[in-house]
Scaffold this active site. Structure first.
Site, PDB file in Angstrom:
ATOM      1  N   ARG A   1      18.981 -36.431 -14.599  1.00  0.00           N
ATOM      2  CA  ARG A   1      19.642 -36.515 -15.903  1.00  0.00           C
ATOM      3  C   ARG A   1      19.474 -35.227 -16.716  1.00  0.00           C
ATOM      4  O   ARG A   1      20.253 -34.962 -17.621  1.00  0.00           O
ATOM      5  CB  ARG A   1      19.138 -37.729 -16.680  1.00  0.00           C
TER       6      ARG A   1
ATOM      7  N   ALA B   1      14.056 -43.090  -8.202  1.00  0.00           N
ATOM      8  CA  ALA B   1      13.641 -44.501  -8.037  1.00  0.00           C
ATOM      9  C   ALA B   1      14.760 -45.360  -7.443  1.00  0.00           C
ATOM     10  O   ALA B   1      14.519 -46.157  -6.528  1.00  0.00           O
ATOM     11  CB  ALA B   1      13.174 -45.058  -9.376  1.00  0.00           C
TER      12      ALA B   1
ATOM     13  N   SER C   1      11.433 -48.283 -14.191  1.00  0.00           N
ATOM     14  CA  SER C   1      12.117 -48.255 -12.897  1.00  0.00           C
ATOM     15  C   SER C   1      11.197 -47.753 -11.781  1.00  0.00           C
ATOM     16  O   SER C   1      11.114 -48.362 -10.715  1.00  0.00           O
ATOM     17  CB  SER C   1      13.398 -47.412 -12.988  1.00  0.00           C
ATOM     18  N   TRP C   2      10.483 -46.689 -12.038  1.00  0.00           N
ATOM     19  CA  TRP C   2       9.601 -46.147 -10.999  1.00  0.00           C
ATOM     20  C   TRP C   2       8.420 -47.082 -10.738  1.00  0.00           C
ATOM     21  O   TRP C   2       8.049 -47.337  -9.584  1.00  0.00           O
ATOM     22  CB  TRP C   2       9.161 -44.734 -11.405  1.00  0.00           C
ATOM     23  N   GLY C   3       7.845 -47.626 -11.804  1.00  0.00           N
ATOM     24  CA  GLY C   3       6.742 -48.577 -11.644  1.00  0.00           C
ATOM     25  C   GLY C   3       7.157 -49.791 -10.820  1.00  0.00           C
ATOM     26  O   GLY C   3       6.400 -50.283  -9.964  1.00  0.00           O
TER      27      GLY C   3
ATOM     28  N   LYS D   1      14.827 -40.431 -23.371  1.00  0.00           N
ATOM     29  CA  LYS D   1      14.529 -39.056 -23.746  1.00  0.00           C
ATOM     30  C   LYS D   1      14.548 -38.147 -22.521  1.00  0.00           C
ATOM     31  O   LYS D   1      14.229 -38.563 -21.412  1.00  0.00           O
ATOM     32  CB  LYS D   1      13.143 -38.966 -24.420  1.00  0.00           C
TER      33      LYS D   1
ATOM     34  N   LYS E   1       9.169 -29.232 -13.271  1.00  0.00           N
ATOM     35  CA  LYS E   1      10.458 -29.222 -12.561  1.00  0.00           C
ATOM     36  C   LYS E   1      11.656 -29.523 -13.473  1.00  0.00           C
ATOM     37  O   LYS E   1      12.747 -28.983 -13.275  1.00  0.00           O
ATOM     38  CB  LYS E   1      10.430 -30.238 -11.418  1.00  0.00           C
TER      39      LYS E   1
END
EC number: 1.1.1.8
Lengths: 400, 400
Positions: free
Chosen positions: B313, B198, B56-58, B342, B249
């Site tokens: 999450r 994202a 998703s971020w990519g 995960k 974080k």
């Protein structure tokens, strides 16, 4: 029947009052209440604590403090709390507090310890006090200080601490409320500020706060007075930094409120909080160059801004203002949503903007500037992020 | 009918693929799509960008970047994106992306610009690339780097940047993923991290990010590549600080999640975030003493922690874990709530704890320690704030 009740009450409170006066004059160590065991009071003995103010935060702080003074060798157990008298259902608020051990107007439901005494006479509160805690709405500060000065009851060795939030502007410069206290009363004044929503602390939710001090010995006394296991105190030698944080955070909360009305986004919210913290630091350093960076990472800085931007009334009202497209006045929104209470952020935003305009600094404080311009009708609320969404590249920070 | 469609599709992608190859070999400047105007590609000309990863971020980052490369003189317009091939409804994911301009698996609903080409062959992605963006799950990093090394396609002058979050431990020390890339590929590697959910960026919500760099010139290139009006980039010469923020974080978010299960309190939440940030900084400085304080006030620091603790999450699963009194395993919770994805925070928490135990530092990191002890069953989830609620007074910070 009514008169009989009144007479009984009057006798009851007279006894309490005489006890307090005797106790503080050093001639008696009687207890107000059997649950409280008073140590022998000597001259130059335990420090006597008085709270000037009994709003929601003042009331909660009186509970915290009096839990500590009850069991201390440093502090006199009785905590006097000044009540700006008002009548609730035909009864004086101070009487209600002393009788029911509850501030039914400003912190309903929270039981106060027995060693708090509510007093409507400021002279009686100040007399012989070693430690003064100021927690009045900041617009009443000067009147309160004048009242104190009119009489000669203030101890010259007394120390003060300000728990007030707000900023006063004089000659296009922010003045610290703690400095106003210092200058008018000629006594040392520290500052306490932090992520402290009063209603949450009334149920002992874990919280932190920051004390800004100048003098290490005084800091230790204040820390011992305020620190509880659910209310942890950090002390930092940066009075100006701590106080400026408390004053400026509400402006940032308005920004978050405007943006929430248009698009709920955690990225955007956290970006506004971050930029807000940065402008707070920059603004504080303009006028108080010795402000420390780490103050902004303490409870009075980052934590207070977060809590204010998540749960405060400034966010709520700003969102409502944006929903109404800025068509309704703040007065109207305040009266509808806050039962007439005033929004600190709107007032502070105006004061800051005057300084930025006067000093030609608007472009260096894009967030503070756009917040004022939205709040006072020059710009549409949706422009809150558009001022940040520029094509201008940001400066690269590299080590010297 | 089905076979006819397949043949037409094959021809269509062959044409695209040949175009890309010709275009990159410098012998053609044809456009893949009429909407994209390609500059003439020369040797040592525009910098060619490749993205390793298409989660998703990519995928979102590929959109941001290719919006910039489309109109740039510095960058080659075509952005190659490596897809770890999988089959979705009998079709290859890379084919779907190239045909529909949508990553239906990882970022459904977001249209990709025409100048992104999804490629399932890592050699073809690396070949001739000047700028490599690593955004694979960190557990696959070493395999991916080995794949790249097997072939000889990597340019020796290439620069890399890591967008990955996570920490690897070696000999009780954290290793930066960017350093693993540098050491294995023998090329310079910077870091990008920030408050970047994202899905929010896919709809262009205003966000910020931080680039941690070593070399000023490289920082300028990366900033020009990533910066959009809705995605503002700060560059700071503190690679270790930026990367450690991104790794740590998620542990803080677990702490917030545990506490939320028992008492919703903005004071407590902001206190845990603040203490978390403090422990993050202290931990980072243990191993990378040159880490800068201001990094923790940037997007990768305070803003990312806030966004992660509000919307991530890790918070959600930690609250669920606490609701179940720690009786269910993380695997069970992950499979029920995250469809098998995960939780980074749980893994990182374990790695950090090993270091703290080994170095006898648990008492200096009370939040990190209690989070691990709750996550792995030694303590009840409700003990999250009790470790902070001590009678121990805190240290007073005064100027030297």
């Amino acid at each position: 029947m009514f008169y009989k009740k009144m007479v009984i009450r009057s006798i009851f409170y007279s006894i309490i009052f005489i006890n307090v006066v005797l106790c503080y004059s050093g001639s008696s160590a009687n207890a107000i209440n059997k649950n409280v065991i008073f140590p022998t009071v000597k001259h130059n003995g335990p420090l006597k604590v008085s709270i000037i103010g009994s709003g929601s935060w003042g009331t909660v702080i009186s509970k915290i403090i009096s839990e500590n003074t009850q069991r201390s060798k440093i502090f006199h157990p009785i905590v006097r709390m000044y009540v700006n008298e008002e009548i609730i259902d035909n009864e004086k608020l101070s009487d209600i507090i002393n009788k029911t051990k509850e501030n039914v107007k400003y912190m309903k439901g929270m039981k106060l310890p027995n060693n708090i005494v509510a007093i409507p006479d400021i002279d009686k509160v100040i007399e012989g006090a070693d430690l003064l805690i100021f927690v009045v709405p900041h617009q009443y500060l000067k009147t309160t200080l004048s009242e104190i000065l009119k009489n000669k009851n203030l101890k010259s060795t007394a120390k003060a601490i300000s728990l007030m939030k707000g900023v006063k502007i004089c000659d296009y410069k922010p003045m610290l409320l703690s400095n106003i206290i210092e200058n008018m009363l000629n006594i040392e004044c520290s500052v306490l500020s932090g992520s402290n929503i009063a209603s949450e602390l009334s149920t002992e939710s874990f919280s932190e706060a920051t004390i800004g001090f100048e003098n290490l010995e005084t800091a230790e006394i204040w820390r011992d007075l305020f620190d509880r296991n659910y209310f942890k105190i950090n002390c930092i030698q940066d009075k100006a930094g701590v106080e400026m944080c408390g004053a400026l955070k509400n402006v940032v909360a308005l920004g978050v409120g405007f943006s929430e009305a248009f698009k709920k986004s955690y990225n955007t919210k956290s970006a506004i909080i971050r930029i807000g913290l940065e402008e707070m630091k920059k603004f504080a350093k303009l006028f108080f160059p010795n402000v420390l960076d780490e103050t902004f990472l303490d409870s009075c800085g980052v934590a207070d801004v977060i809590a204010t931007c998540l749960g405060g009334r400034n966010v709520k009202c700003a969102t409502e203002f944006a929903f109404r497209n800025g068509q309704d006045s703040w007065d109207k929104i305040e009266s509808e949503l806050l039962n007439g209470q005033k929004l600190q952020g709107v007032y502070t935003s105006k004061e800051i903007y005057k300084i930025l305009e006067n000093r030609d600094l608007k472009s260096e404080f894009p967030l503070f500037s756009i917040i004022y311009e939205i709040a006072f009708g020059y710009k549409h609320p949706s422009s809150i992020t558009s001022v940040l969404s520029t094509k201008k590249l940001r400066h690269i920070k590299y080590r010297k």
